[in-house]
Design an enzyme around this catalytic site. Structure first.
Site, PDB file in Angstrom:
ATOM      1  N   ARG A   1       0.820  -1.212   0.000  1.00 38.28           N
ATOM      2  CA  ARG A   1       0.000   0.000   0.000  1.00 38.28           C
ATOM      3  C   ARG A   1       0.851   1.257   0.000  1.00 38.28           C
ATOM      4  NH1 ARG A   1      -4.712  -2.557   3.958  1.00 38.28           N
ATOM      5  NH2 ARG A   1      -5.885  -3.472   2.225  1.00 38.28           N
TER       6      ARG A   1
ATOM      7  N   TYR B   1      -6.242  -1.527  -7.033  1.00 34.36           N
ATOM      8  CA  TYR B   1      -5.540  -2.646  -6.393  1.00 34.36           C
ATOM      9  C   TYR B   1      -4.957  -2.246  -5.046  1.00 34.36           C
ATOM     10  CZ  TYR B   1      -1.222  -1.134  -9.061  1.00 34.36           C
ATOM     11  OH  TYR B   1      -0.159  -0.466  -9.625  1.00 34.36           O
ATOM     12  N   GLU B   2      -4.601  -3.282  -4.272  1.00 33.73           N
ATOM     13  CA  GLU B   2      -4.165  -3.135  -2.868  1.00 33.73           C
ATOM     14  C   GLU B   2      -5.242  -2.468  -2.007  1.00 33.73           C
ATOM     15  OE1 GLU B   2      -1.830  -4.914  -2.590  1.00 33.73           O
ATOM     16  OE2 GLU B   2      -0.873  -4.840  -4.555  1.00 33.73           O
ATOM     17  N   GLY B   3      -6.492  -2.678  -2.373  1.00 35.93           N
ATOM     18  CA  GLY B   3      -7.614  -2.100  -1.633  1.00 35.93           C
ATOM     19  C   GLY B   3      -8.094  -0.827  -2.291  1.00 35.93           C
TER      20      GLY B   3
ATOM     21  N   GLN C   1     -10.060   1.515   1.595  1.00 33.96           N
ATOM     22  CA  GLN C   1      -9.104   2.261   2.420  1.00 33.96           C
ATOM     23  C   GLN C   1      -9.841   3.253   3.323  1.00 33.96           C
ATOM     24  OE1 GLN C   1      -5.885   1.540   2.493  1.00 33.96           O
ATOM     25  NE2 GLN C   1      -6.110   0.053   0.845  1.00 33.96           N
TER      26      GLN C   1
END
Length: 597
Positions: free
Chosen positions: A295, A438-440, A445
């Site tokens: 992140r 991506y990555e949340g 978030q």
């Protein structure tokens, strides 16, 4: 052809003048070798590699993409050779433990290198970038034997790593995960299942690929409490290298909007041999080591696209002639004035500049927190870890949102030419769009920030950072030249706490209030956080101008950009407050069946 030039002067300003990097390193055990001369040398060499090797491959990667066959995946022309240069230069080992062949330099120095590499060619940077998280996960949770088997090769760059979470039916909600892990008599496991959206899952750049995979044991409980973590290599390790091919393969490549130079794979695990990392059914906890690393890396992508768009649109705005300035001809000897004379073009450029330079300060600050988490005393480590937990979702989501905005502004400066592929601006927009997913996603978030990090700690994690801002503004209370920045920052910092309380009280009656406010709350948090870093940069610039005339134009530009941010960008918080406190009813009162077309 679009170009990239590493902004070494601005990078040095943030690192050395604002964040006092040398003092930071000298106060951390194990970081003393990172002297100013060494840091400068690493930055210079990293800039050369990024500018001369990676930047020219950026459009090639977009145009050629990756190619799939039953034998494997081939990367675009020049990518493999660039990776070999990267490995030969020792770059993958920069911020890793000497026990495994690393150079033992601080994590924050690796972030500086990653900025240059990523801005020059984001698609290429993802190949070594995913390895970093795999290394951190194995180092934090692996057995001694696993470390000896995998870390040396990963640290050297001979092997690369991936993260395998997502499945066709299962994205953020990992509790629905179906990939199975059946135990073998020798202590290994048979991994079976399909993972999708696996960045760098298959390629021709390294001798082996080490997959970090989430899967379920046969007796695992339902939901997220029943997920375990495994190492699954493409080739089984053998003495001095690789042995037999494992039961893992790339079924296909995704056809994507952007980042064409990176292989985004469907990965099939057919009773592949895997090895458990960490305790059974605790895989999600272990995976957060990887996710937090990823992140911060994705936050860096927001900065990269803002910086790249700014550099290329600025060069174009100074060269492109269109119309005359409203206040009279600025270049009377030419057919028209360059478009940089027009206020609206300047607004587009200054917005990109403010987000890129402010984002750089935010990311470098979080990188120093990572150093402290790894190297500082237990008390400092706990404080840094708490700050990092709060700032990671802000940095990831906010900087990618404004990075995408900046990429669009860069294209807009070019007008119709920005829509044409040869200039590279439309590629920058396409490549940047994934960063908010991506990555949340931004929405995930935002829920993490407001729900888990703030409200579930009764606001304690937020108070840790707002106290820093409050103390900073109080320390500058006698600095009249800085009041144009510290006064509004102090007001917003106080309001931040009040808004948190207001949303929290509503959420006690209706949990949907958290979801309804979360993205607005995150963006508000991002604008205030960036204001803090712009105030600090303005203070430093002010001090340098008072001390001498050296580099006067640079520091004056810094002050002017800070004013632009506070006067033109920071007022966005007023709209966010209005929407944030308007409540959940305006979102939830329409019945599902009334959503019609």
């Amino acid at each position: 052809m679009p170009e990239y030039k590493a902004p070494l002067r601005d990078m040095s300003f943030v690192l050395n003048e604002v964040l006092e990097l040398n003092a930071h390193y000298q106060n951390l055990p194990g970081c003393e070798e990172a002297t100013p001369d060494m840091v400068a040398a690493i930055m210079e060499e990293g800039a050369k590699f990024s500018e001369r090797v990676l930047s020219p491959l950026n459009q090639i990667g977009d145009q050629q993409g990756c190619q799939w066959s039953e034998e494997g995946v081939t990367t675009p022309e020049g990518f493999r050779d660039a990776y070999q240069q990267f490995v030969e230069g020792g770059w993958p080992s920069l911020a890793h433990d000497p026990e495994w062949g690393g150079q033992g330099l601080p994590e924050s120095l690796g972030i500086v290198l990653n900025e240059m590499v990523g801005t020059a060619n984001w698609s290429w940077s993802m190949y070594p970038g995913l390895s970093h998280g795999a290394m951190n996960t194995i180092e934090a949770h692996g057995t001694q034997d696993q470390k000896e088997t995998y870390l040396t090769k990963l640290v050297s760059g001979e092997w690369t790593g991936t993260m395998c979470l997502t499945e066709p039916h299962c994205g953020t909600d990992l509790g629905m995960l179906r990939t199975k892990a059946e135990p073998n008599d020798d202590g290994s496991y048979r991994i079976s299942g399909t993972k999708i959206f696996i960045s760098a899952g298959e390629h021709d750049m390294a001798d082996n690929i080490v997959h970090i995979v989430l899967a379920r044991l046969p007796d695992a409980p339902e939901g997220t409490k029943g997920i375990s973590l495994f190492i699954v290599p493409k080739f089984m390790p053998a003495a001095g290298g690789v042995g037999d091919r494992n039961g893992v393969s790339c079924g296909s490549l995704e056809h994507k909007m952007g980042i064409h130079g990176n292989s985004t794979c469907v990965m099939n695990f057919d009773e592949a041999t895997g090895y458990l990392i960490g305790p059974p059914n605790k895989g999600l906890n272990c995976m957060f080591t990887f996710m937090n690393t990823a992140r911060i890396g994705t936050a860096l992508q927001g900065l990269a696209h803002a910086e790249w768009g700014f550099q290329n649109s600025l060069a174009y705005a100074k060269d492109r002639l269109q119309m005359r300035s409203l206040t009279g001809a600025k270049c009377p000897d030419k057919a028209a004035d360059p478009i940089i004379v027009h206020p609206e073009v300047r607004k587009l450029l200054l917005t990109q500049k403010a987000f890129a330079e402010g984002g750089r300060a935010m990311i470098y600050y979080t990188a120093q927190l990572v150093d402290k988490v790894h190297q500082a005393s237990p008390e400092e480590r706990a404080e840094a870890d708490g700050l990092l937990a709060l700032l990671t979702p802000i940095a990831k989501a906010f900087l990618t949102e404004v990075g995408f905005e900046s990429a669009n502004h860069g294209l807009q400066v070019f007008g119709g030419h920005g829509y044409i592929a040869e200039w590279g601006m439309e590629q920058n927009v396409r490549d940047s769009r994934i960063s908010m997913l991506y990555e949340g996603t931004t929405q995930i978030q935002a829920l993490d920030l407001l729900g888990r990090k703030v409200l579930m700690t009764q606001g304690e994690s937020l108070k840790r950072f707002t106290k820093i801002i409050h103390k900073y503004c109080q320390a500058q209370s006698d600095n009249t030249g800085l009041k144009e920045f510290t006064d509004p920052l102090l007001t917003l910092n106080k309001e931040w706490g009040e808004l948190t309380m207001q949303v929290g009280m509503k959420a006690m009656q209706n949990r949907d209030e958290v979801g309804a406010a979360s993205v607005d709350y995150l963006m508000y948090s991002g604008y205030v956080t960036l204001a803090y870093f712009w105030a600090r940069m303005a203070e430093t610039a002010q001090q340098k101008l008072a001390e001498s005339d050296s580099d006067k134009a640079f520091y004056e530009a810094k002050l002017t950009t800070a004013r632009f941010y506070f006067q033109r960008i920071l007022p966005r918080t007023r709209g966010l407050v209005a929407t944030m406190v308007s409540g959940a009813d305006n979102l939830m009162s329409l019945d599902d069946e009334h959503f019609q077309f």
